[in-house]
Design a protein around this motif. Structure first.
Motif, PDB file in Angstrom:
ATOM      1  N   LEU A   1      38.553  18.004  29.834  1.00  0.00           N
ATOM      2  CA  LEU A   1      38.707  17.277  28.422  1.00  0.00           C
ATOM      3  C   LEU A   1      39.938  17.217  27.638  1.00  0.00           C
ATOM      4  CD1 LEU A   1      34.944  18.753  27.308  1.00  0.00           C
ATOM      5  CD2 LEU A   1      35.442  16.289  28.043  1.00  0.00           C
ATOM      6  N   LEU A   2      40.584  18.589  27.874  1.00  0.00           N
ATOM      7  CA  LEU A   2      41.666  18.532  27.239  1.00  0.00           C
ATOM      8  C   LEU A   2      42.942  17.825  27.584  1.00  0.00           C
ATOM      9  CD1 LEU A   2      41.290  22.210  26.003  1.00  0.00           C
ATOM     10  CD2 LEU A   2      41.542  20.312  24.330  1.00  0.00           C
ATOM     11  N   PHE A   3      42.932  17.643  28.946  1.00  0.00           N
ATOM     12  CA  PHE A   3      44.218  17.019  29.757  1.00  0.00           C
ATOM     13  C   PHE A   3      43.575  16.262  30.720  1.00  0.00           C
ATOM     14  CE2 PHE A   3      45.123  21.706  28.810  1.00  0.00           C
ATOM     15  CZ  PHE A   3      45.978  21.848  28.147  1.00  0.00           C
ATOM     16  N   PRO A   4      42.932  15.251  30.210  1.00  0.00           N
ATOM     17  CA  PRO A   4      42.570  14.127  31.206  1.00  0.00           C
ATOM     18  C   PRO A   4      43.339  13.633  32.315  1.00  0.00           C
ATOM     19  CG  PRO A   4      42.509  13.239  29.034  1.00  0.00           C
ATOM     20  CD  PRO A   4      42.842  14.688  28.884  1.00  0.00           C
ATOM     21  N   GLY A   5      43.206  13.672  33.359  1.00  0.00           N
ATOM     22  CA  GLY A   5      44.026  13.392  34.483  1.00  0.00           C
ATOM     23  C   GLY A   5      45.358  14.042  34.907  1.00  0.00           C
ATOM     24  N   ARG A   6      45.061  15.373  34.331  1.00  0.00           N
ATOM     25  CA  ARG A   6      46.403  16.129  34.473  1.00  0.00           C
ATOM     26  C   ARG A   6      45.899  17.622  34.674  1.00  0.00           C
ATOM     27  NH1 ARG A   6      51.602  14.749  32.429  1.00  0.00           N
ATOM     28  NH2 ARG A   6      51.721  12.309  31.855  1.00  0.00           N
ATOM     29  N   VAL A   7      44.927  17.642  35.533  1.00  0.00           N
ATOM     30  CA  VAL A   7      44.495  19.181  35.657  1.00  0.00           C
ATOM     31  C   VAL A   7      44.500  19.205  37.392  1.00  0.00           C
ATOM     32  CG1 VAL A   7      42.493  20.737  35.896  1.00  0.00           C
ATOM     33  CG2 VAL A   7      42.955  19.114  33.744  1.00  0.00           C
ATOM     34  N   SER A   8      45.021  20.194  37.911  1.00  0.00           N
ATOM     35  CA  SER A   8      45.254  20.647  39.219  1.00  0.00           C
ATOM     36  C   SER A   8      44.545  21.751  39.358  1.00  0.00           C
ATOM     37  CB  SER A   8      46.537  20.835  39.600  1.00  0.00           C
ATOM     38  OG  SER A   8      46.830  21.107  40.985  1.00  0.00           O
ATOM     39  N   VAL A   9      43.754  21.573  40.610  1.00  0.00           N
ATOM     40  CA  VAL A   9      43.035  23.142  41.146  1.00  0.00           C
ATOM     41  C   VAL A   9      43.634  23.634  42.414  1.00  0.00           C
ATOM     42  CG1 VAL A   9      40.937  22.818  39.710  1.00  0.00           C
ATOM     43  CG2 VAL A   9      41.149  21.714  41.994  1.00  0.00           C
ATOM     44  N   ASP A  10      43.822  25.116  42.786  1.00  0.00           N
ATOM     45  CA  ASP A  10      44.018  25.573  44.034  1.00  0.00           C
ATOM     46  C   ASP A  10      42.821  25.705  44.827  1.00  0.00           C
ATOM     47  OD1 ASP A  10      46.657  25.538  42.812  1.00  0.00           O
ATOM     48  OD2 ASP A  10      46.829  27.409  42.605  1.00  0.00           O
ATOM     49  N   LEU A  11      42.641  25.541  46.074  1.00  0.00           N
ATOM     50  CA  LEU A  11      41.730  25.968  46.943  1.00  0.00           C
ATOM     51  C   LEU A  11      42.237  26.774  48.146  1.00  0.00           C
ATOM     52  CD1 LEU A  11      38.654  26.224  47.349  1.00  0.00           C
ATOM     53  CD2 LEU A  11      38.722  23.854  48.635  1.00  0.00           C
ATOM     54  N   MET A  12      42.122  27.862  48.413  1.00  0.00           N
ATOM     55  CA  MET A  12      42.467  28.616  49.612  1.00  0.00           C
ATOM     56  C   MET A  12      41.544  28.421  50.832  1.00  0.00           C
ATOM     57  SD  MET A  12      43.792  32.175  47.666  1.00  0.00           S
ATOM     58  CE  MET A  12      44.658  32.722  49.360  1.00  0.00           C
ATOM     59  N   LEU A  13      42.373  28.447  52.139  1.00  0.00           N
ATOM     60  CA  LEU A  13      41.711  28.558  53.102  1.00  0.00           C
ATOM     61  C   LEU A  13      42.044  29.567  54.119  1.00  0.00           C
ATOM     62  CD1 LEU A  13      43.555  26.932  55.693  1.00  0.00           C
ATOM     63  CD2 LEU A  13      43.238  25.152  53.975  1.00  0.00           C
ATOM     64  N   GLY A  14      41.278  29.687  55.382  1.00  0.00           N
ATOM     65  CA  GLY A  14      41.623  30.642  56.373  1.00  0.00           C
ATOM     66  C   GLY A  14      41.465  32.091  55.847  1.00  0.00           C
ATOM     67  N   LEU A  15      40.469  32.271  54.928  1.00  0.00           N
ATOM     68  CA  LEU A  15      40.351  33.533  54.565  1.00  0.00           C
ATOM     69  C   LEU A  15      39.614  34.416  55.573  1.00  0.00           C
ATOM     70  CD1 LEU A  15      38.773  32.925  50.822  1.00  0.00           C
ATOM     71  CD2 LEU A  15      41.249  33.285  51.600  1.00  0.00           C
ATOM     72  N   LEU A  16      39.582  35.851  55.470  1.00  0.00           N
ATOM     73  CA  LEU A  16      38.903  36.540  56.491  1.00  0.00           C
ATOM     74  C   LEU A  16      37.482  36.206  56.562  1.00  0.00           C
ATOM     75  CD1 LEU A  16      41.480  37.947  55.124  1.00  0.00           C
ATOM     76  CD2 LEU A  16      40.460  40.156  55.891  1.00  0.00           C
ATOM     77  N   ALA A  17      37.044  36.096  57.888  1.00  0.00           N
ATOM     78  CA  ALA A  17      35.609  35.878  58.361  1.00  0.00           C
ATOM     79  C   ALA A  17      35.172  34.435  57.517  1.00  0.00           C
ATOM     80  CB  ALA A  17      34.705  36.979  57.704  1.00  0.00           C
TER      81      ALA A  17
END
Length: 504
Positions: free
Chosen positions: A248-264
């Motif tokens: 809502l505050l930064f429309p079109g300008r928000v990035s998110v991190d998602l991790m992969l390869g975690l244990l199990a």
């Protein structure tokens, strides 16, 4: 898949060599990181610090007052946030302007707690004297801007640590100081890293008012058990709530991190997380593979046998399946770990991958630029003092806290241009390469190589009138390609029998 990822080259947890400094924040661990494994020319920077102090005016060496009011730049930046974004990445600036432009990284070293996988330069303080830290950040920014001769800052990135724990006043003070020293366009990308538990809606609004126009949220997972394993302080619901408020505050300008390869971790449950995130996310997403770092809690637990080691084959499958899902959802994989749609590429990160200049301020920050003292022409890899209290003492004494300066030779720089440029879908254009090496062309280096010809025939690499770049399939195995391409560059450089090296 042989590409692995960590974050940010500007704030590793040790006094790294330049090759180590360039790793992370979507930079490969085994490509450029191996380039400068030994640096006999590395030297403590206190001698040049004292020389620099002579160049500084008394006003620069004097700490600025902590009362920095929000100024004209922040007001102009808030107005500029309403303008439409124009995607102009991929077009390098002219050689003349490249030497006077830079990105700026600001490191906030404090966190609420240390995550189990993290070895960044961060500290868990009993109390933070933020006024002193703010003054030192402002002073060091002014000092390094003057030393670098930079006239225009293209982007600013507040990383950490957890910079969303800093006050918006600190962010505004740094931005105003930069704008007073050099040209900082009102529509410059200004990114703040945020953790969900330290970034409620009202606080995010205050950061927006301070000049931040892009947010990078350390979401990492949408599974609460995985978040607990990682030592994160937020839940999946916390993350989604922060994401909704941020959009809502930064429309079109928000990035998110998602991790992969975690244990199990298994492929299908992770893909379900990704699909759920696509329903909630904005226009930028980064995929990062877990890397077990020595000195972290997860590393110790795996070494002791209390936790299973990550499965690299499963991580490779997650990555390949994930990038396919994102492509089908309309995301462009513009870099090995980064995906964007609607033109939402990160200007700041693009500077790293294009081997542009960047200044790092704050404890443990890394930078790469050509100092202008005595008409210098050699790019240096620079590392700031790690520990915050010691760093502040040095800033108060010298105007900055640079601990190490390492001049980069011409071949070293070309190796970085190659390794970083190939991380992007644009790769290396002939024009971009010639800005760093006008005499030895991409055709000269790679055109007659049988090994490169095999990579072209396999569809992993392309060399044509546009330049050199990886195919979509090649991006997934970039590190393996660099094991062939980097020696090819070194051999071509030696055969050219150049005059003594000069930096760039």
């Amino acid at each position: 898949m042989s590409s692995r990822w960590r974050r940010r080259p500007e704030a590793l947890g040790s006094l790294a060599t330049p090759g180590e400094a360039i790793r992370g924040h979507a930079v490969p661990l085994t490509s450029a990181g191996a380039i400068h494994a030994a640096q006999p020319r590395a030297r403590p920077c206190k001698a040049c610090c004292r020389g620099l102090a002579c160049l500084l005016s008394a006003s620069l060496r004097t700490m600025v007052p902590s009362r920095v009011r929000t100024g004209r730049w922040v007001a102009a930046a808030r107005a500029a946030q309403r303008r439409p974004r124009v995607d102009s990445l991929g077009q390098p600036p002219s050689p003349e302007s490249a030497s006077t432009r830079a990105a700026l990284y600001v490191h906030w070293p404090y966190c609420e707690k240390r995550c189990s996988y993290c070895n960044f330069n961060k500290y868990i303080p009993r109390g933070v004297e933020e006024g002193a830290m703010r003054n030192c950040l402002v002073t060091e920014a002014r000092t390094l801007l003057r030393l670098s001769g930079v006239q225009r800052v293209e982007s600013v990135f507040f990383g950490g640590g957890t910079p969303s724990l800093a006050s918006p006043h600190t962010v505004a003070a740094v931005l105003e100081a930069v704008a007073q020293q050099v040209y900082l366009p009102a529509d410059s990308e200004v990114t703040l890293e945020a953790n969900p538990t330290s970034a409620p809606g009202p606080r995010l609004a205050a950061f927006a008012a301070a000049g931040v126009n892009r947010l990078s949220i350390g979401l990492q997972s949408l599974d609460d058990s995985e978040l607990q394993l990682l030592g994160r302080t937020h839940s999946a619901s916390d993350a989604l709530q922060t994401l909704a408020e941020a959009r809502l505050l930064f429309p079109g300008r928000v990035s998110v991190d998602l991790m992969l390869g975690l244990l199990a971790q298994k492929v299908e449950p992770w893909l379900q997380q990704l699909q759920k995130l696509l329903y909630h996310c904005d226009d930028h997403l980064s995929l990062y593979q877990l890397t077990l770092e020595r000195g972290t809690a997860l590393f110790a637990q795996v070494q002791q046998g209390t936790l299973p080691a990550p499965d690299p084959d499963l991580a490779a499958e997650m990555y390949q399946e994930g990038r396919t899902v994102l492509r089908d959802a309309g995301f462009r994989q513009y870099e090995v770990s980064n995906f964007a749609r609607n033109g939402a590429l990160s200007t700041h990160n693009w500077t790293y991958w294009q081997c542009g200049q960047y200044l790092g301020i704050g404890p443990g920050a890394h930078g790469r630029f050509v100092p202008q003292r005595a008409g210098g022409h050699t790019r240096e890899a620079r590392i700031q003092t790690l520990e915050p209290d010691n760093w502040m003492k040095e800033v108060k004494r010298f105007g900055h806290g640079t601990r190490k300066c390492v001049p980069l030779g011409k071949l070293e720089l070309l190796e970085e241009v190659l390794a970083l440029g190939l991380r992007t879908d644009v790769g290396l254009t002939h024009r971009h390469w010639q800005q760093f090496e006008p005499r030895l062309t991409l055709w000269d280096v790679f055109g007659a190589s049988r090994e490169v010809e095999e990579l072209l025939a396999q569809g992993l690499l392309l060399l044509d009138h546009r330049g050199l770049r990886c195919s979509w399939e090649g991006l997934a195995v970039l590190d393996s390609l660099l094991l062939i391409l980097l020696p090819q560059l070194q051999e071509a450089w030696q055969h050219r029998n150049p005059s003594p090296e000069s930096g760039g």
